[in-house]
Design a protein around this motif. Structure first.
Motif, PDB file in Angstrom:
ATOM      1  N   GLY A 166       2.100 -10.432   1.910  1.00 11.55           N
ATOM      2  CA  GLY A 166       1.003 -11.275   1.460  1.00 11.55           C
ATOM      3  C   GLY A 166       0.303 -10.743   0.225  1.00 11.55           C
ATOM      4  N   LEU A 167       0.225  -9.412   0.106  1.00  7.64           N
ATOM      5  CA  LEU A 167      -0.494  -8.821  -1.011  1.00  7.64           C
ATOM      6  C   LEU A 167       0.324  -8.756  -2.293  1.00  7.64           C
ATOM      7  N   THR A 168       1.635  -8.875  -2.186  1.00  9.57           N
ATOM      8  CA  THR A 168       2.471  -8.714  -3.379  1.00  9.57           C
ATOM      9  C   THR A 168       2.186  -9.777  -4.430  1.00  9.57           C
ATOM     10  N   ARG A 169       1.698 -10.944  -4.011  1.00  9.34           N
ATOM     11  CA  ARG A 169       1.450 -12.004  -4.995  1.00  9.34           C
ATOM     12  C   ARG A 169       0.274 -11.674  -5.911  1.00  9.34           C
ATOM     13  N   PHE A 170      -0.539 -10.681  -5.524  1.00  8.82           N
ATOM     14  CA  PHE A 170      -1.658 -10.275  -6.368  1.00  8.82           C
ATOM     15  C   PHE A 170      -1.276  -9.145  -7.325  1.00  8.82           C
ATOM     16  N   MET A 171      -0.058  -8.627  -7.188  1.00 10.26           N
ATOM     17  CA  MET A 171       0.374  -7.490  -8.000  1.00 10.26           C
ATOM     18  C   MET A 171       1.184  -7.955  -9.216  1.00 10.26           C
ATOM     19  N   LYS A 172       0.849  -7.421 -10.356  1.00 12.91           N
ATOM     20  CA  LYS A 172       1.665  -7.697 -11.539  1.00 12.91           C
ATOM     21  C   LYS A 172       3.012  -6.983 -11.415  1.00 12.91           C
ATOM     22  N   TYR A 173       2.974  -5.741 -10.915  1.00 11.84           N
ATOM     23  CA  TYR A 173       4.197  -4.968 -10.676  1.00 11.84           C
ATOM     24  C   TYR A 173       4.131  -4.352  -9.283  1.00 11.84           C
ATOM     25  N   THR A 174       5.293  -4.105  -8.706  1.00  5.29           N
ATOM     26  CA  THR A 174       5.368  -3.381  -7.448  1.00  5.29           C
ATOM     27  C   THR A 174       6.321  -2.207  -7.620  1.00  5.29           C
ATOM     28  N   VAL A 175       5.904  -1.053  -7.104  1.00  6.99           N
ATOM     29  CA  VAL A 175       6.668   0.184  -7.267  1.00  6.99           C
ATOM     30  C   VAL A 175       7.060   0.718  -5.897  1.00  6.99           C
ATOM     31  N   LEU A 176       8.328   1.009  -5.726  1.00 10.05           N
ATOM     32  CA  LEU A 176       8.820   1.592  -4.478  1.00 10.05           C
ATOM     33  C   LEU A 176       9.215   3.043  -4.707  1.00 10.05           C
ATOM     34  N   VAL A 177       8.699   3.934  -3.859  1.00 11.18           N
ATOM     35  CA  VAL A 177       9.145   5.327  -3.857  1.00 11.18           C
ATOM     36  C   VAL A 177      10.309   5.407  -2.877  1.00 11.18           C
ATOM     37  N   TYR A 178      11.478   5.651  -3.422  1.00  9.57           N
ATOM     38  CA  TYR A 178      12.721   5.563  -2.647  1.00  9.57           C
ATOM     39  C   TYR A 178      13.347   6.941  -2.466  1.00  9.57           C
ATOM     40  N   CYS A 179      14.057   7.120  -1.354  1.00  5.47           N
ATOM     41  CA  CYS A 179      14.985   8.239  -1.206  1.00  5.47           C
ATOM     42  C   CYS A 179      16.115   7.771  -0.291  1.00  5.47           C
ATOM     43  N   ASP A 180      17.259   8.406  -0.377  1.00  3.79           N
ATOM     44  CA  ASP A 180      18.402   7.968   0.417  1.00  3.79           C
ATOM     45  C   ASP A 180      18.141   8.231   1.901  1.00  3.79           C
ATOM     46  N   PRO A 181      18.759   7.464   2.792  1.00  2.00           N
ATOM     47  CA  PRO A 181      18.476   7.550   4.236  1.00  2.00           C
ATOM     48  C   PRO A 181      18.634   8.942   4.833  1.00  2.00           C
ATOM     49  N   LEU A 182      19.661   9.684   4.418  1.00  2.00           N
ATOM     50  CA  LEU A 182      19.871  11.018   4.977  1.00  2.00           C
ATOM     51  C   LEU A 182      18.732  11.952   4.588  1.00  2.00           C
ATOM     52  N   THR A 183      18.335  11.900   3.327  1.00  2.00           N
ATOM     53  CA  THR A 183      17.224  12.740   2.863  1.00  2.00           C
ATOM     54  C   THR A 183      15.943  12.367   3.582  1.00  2.00           C
ATOM     55  N   LEU A 238       2.413  -0.528   3.822  1.00  2.00           N
ATOM     56  CA  LEU A 238       3.127  -1.699   4.339  1.00  2.00           C
ATOM     57  C   LEU A 238       3.108  -2.870   3.348  1.00  2.00           C
ATOM     58  N   LEU A 239       3.098  -2.557   2.086  1.00  3.69           N
ATOM     59  CA  LEU A 239       3.028  -3.602   1.055  1.00  3.69           C
ATOM     60  C   LEU A 239       4.163  -4.606   1.182  1.00  3.69           C
ATOM     61  N   PHE A 240       5.387  -4.128   1.370  1.00  8.66           N
ATOM     62  CA  PHE A 240       6.551  -5.017   1.421  1.00  8.66           C
ATOM     63  C   PHE A 240       6.741  -5.644   2.797  1.00  8.66           C
ATOM     64  N   GLU A 241       6.195  -5.000   3.836  1.00  7.35           N
ATOM     65  CA  GLU A 241       6.298  -5.578   5.173  1.00  7.35           C
ATOM     66  C   GLU A 241       5.398  -6.809   5.299  1.00  7.35           C
ATOM     67  N   THR A 242       4.177  -6.710   4.809  1.00  7.63           N
ATOM     68  CA  THR A 242       3.239  -7.818   4.943  1.00  7.63           C
ATOM     69  C   THR A 242       3.514  -8.911   3.916  1.00  7.63           C
ATOM     70  N   VAL A 258      -1.130  -2.826  -9.696  1.00  8.85           N
ATOM     71  CA  VAL A 258       0.213  -2.312  -9.443  1.00  8.85           C
ATOM     72  C   VAL A 258       0.276  -1.863  -7.990  1.00  8.85           C
ATOM     73  N   GLY A 259       1.150  -2.490  -7.217  1.00  6.52           N
ATOM     74  CA  GLY A 259       1.303  -2.117  -5.821  1.00  6.52           C
ATOM     75  C   GLY A 259       2.309  -0.988  -5.673  1.00  6.52           C
ATOM     76  N   LEU A 260       1.931   0.044  -4.947  1.00  2.57           N
ATOM     77  CA  LEU A 260       2.791   1.206  -4.725  1.00  2.57           C
ATOM     78  C   LEU A 260       3.059   1.348  -3.238  1.00  2.57           C
ATOM     79  N   SER A 261       4.336   1.518  -2.880  1.00  2.00           N
ATOM     80  CA  SER A 261       4.681   1.690  -1.477  1.00  2.00           C
ATOM     81  C   SER A 261       5.916   2.570  -1.351  1.00  2.00           C
ATOM     82  N   GLY A 262       6.312   2.810  -0.126  1.00  2.00           N
ATOM     83  CA  GLY A 262       7.478   3.642   0.145  1.00  2.00           C
ATOM     84  C   GLY A 262       7.851   3.492   1.598  1.00  2.00           C
TER      85      GLY A 262
END
Length: 229
Positions: A122-139, A116-120, A4-8
């Protein structure tokens, strides 16, 4: 076992999510921690970095001054690519070692914390799931300014150097919205953890490996009995 790939993004609150996952006993491999380990003095990456960036980026104890190096690569994309070409192979090798360790220990899934999981990509193809820790731009901007003592323009420059969270959101299979309070984030992490634990993905593979190990164990037991008798 699946990955499981985790990024933010900067100041999105990924460390908060990781802390909750560790509390739950999840196996988490931190790419940032590994990145610091592979550039320790006398390492292969450390020597290569000095060849290209000079001794000016060293601290008194011989370790690399991450802030000084960060200032260089932040303003010079070609230097950033050079640094990545030096460190990424070493980081990937160490991550693979840790993945194998958790596989042997029998973990159902391993979380790879990769900024940098989503920037690169290349590694996402090895992940069954990818998780993004998100917050709104102002926060995100307000948290970064408070955390690092930056002015508005400085904070926006740091944020704009990364792929926008709204863009990363399109690629993630799961999103943890960290725009609210810690308890709200914790509840989302608990739901995600329960879903991953209940996943039947690769069940056939786990059963096959389990059956093979059981059969092998039985064979060893019979051989031991034979030689003892």
């Amino acid at each position: 076992m699946f990955l499981v790939g985790l990024s933010g993004g900067i100041a999105s609150g990924k460390s908060t999510v990781v802390a909750v996952l560790r509390e739950l006993g999840c196996a988490v491999i931190d790419a940032d921690v590994i990145a610091r380990q592979v550039v320790q003095p006398h390492s292969k990456a450390h020597q290569q970095i000095l060849q290209h960036f000079g001794t000016e980026i060293l601290l008194e104890n011989g370790e690399i001054n991450r802030e000084a190096l960060g200032n260089i690569i932040f303003s010079q994309p070609e230097k950033r690519r050079l640094l990545n070409s030096i460190t990424h192979p070493e980081i990937l090798k160490e991550m693979l070692k840790q993945v194998l360790k958790y596989f042997v220990l029998g973990y159902r899934y391993v979380i790879l914390d990769i900024p940098l999981l989503f920037e690169t990509r290349g590694l996402t193809r090895f992940m069954k799931y990818t998780v993004l820790v998100y917050c709104d731009p102002l926060t995100q901007r307000e948290r970064l300014m408070k955390r690092s003592g930056l002015a508005v323009a400085e904070a926006e420059a740091r944020i704009s150097s990364q792929l926008p969270l709204d863009e990363k959101r399109k690629w993630a299979t799961h999103v943890i919205d960290n725009s609210g309070d810690r308890e709200s984030t914790r509840r989302q992490v608990l739901r995600l953890h329960a879903r991953l634990e209940d996943s039947l993905d690769f069940l056939w593979a786990r059963l096959a490996v389990g059956t093979a190990l059981t059969g092998f164990g039985g064979l060893v037991f019979l051989l031991i009995r034979h030689f003892i008798s």
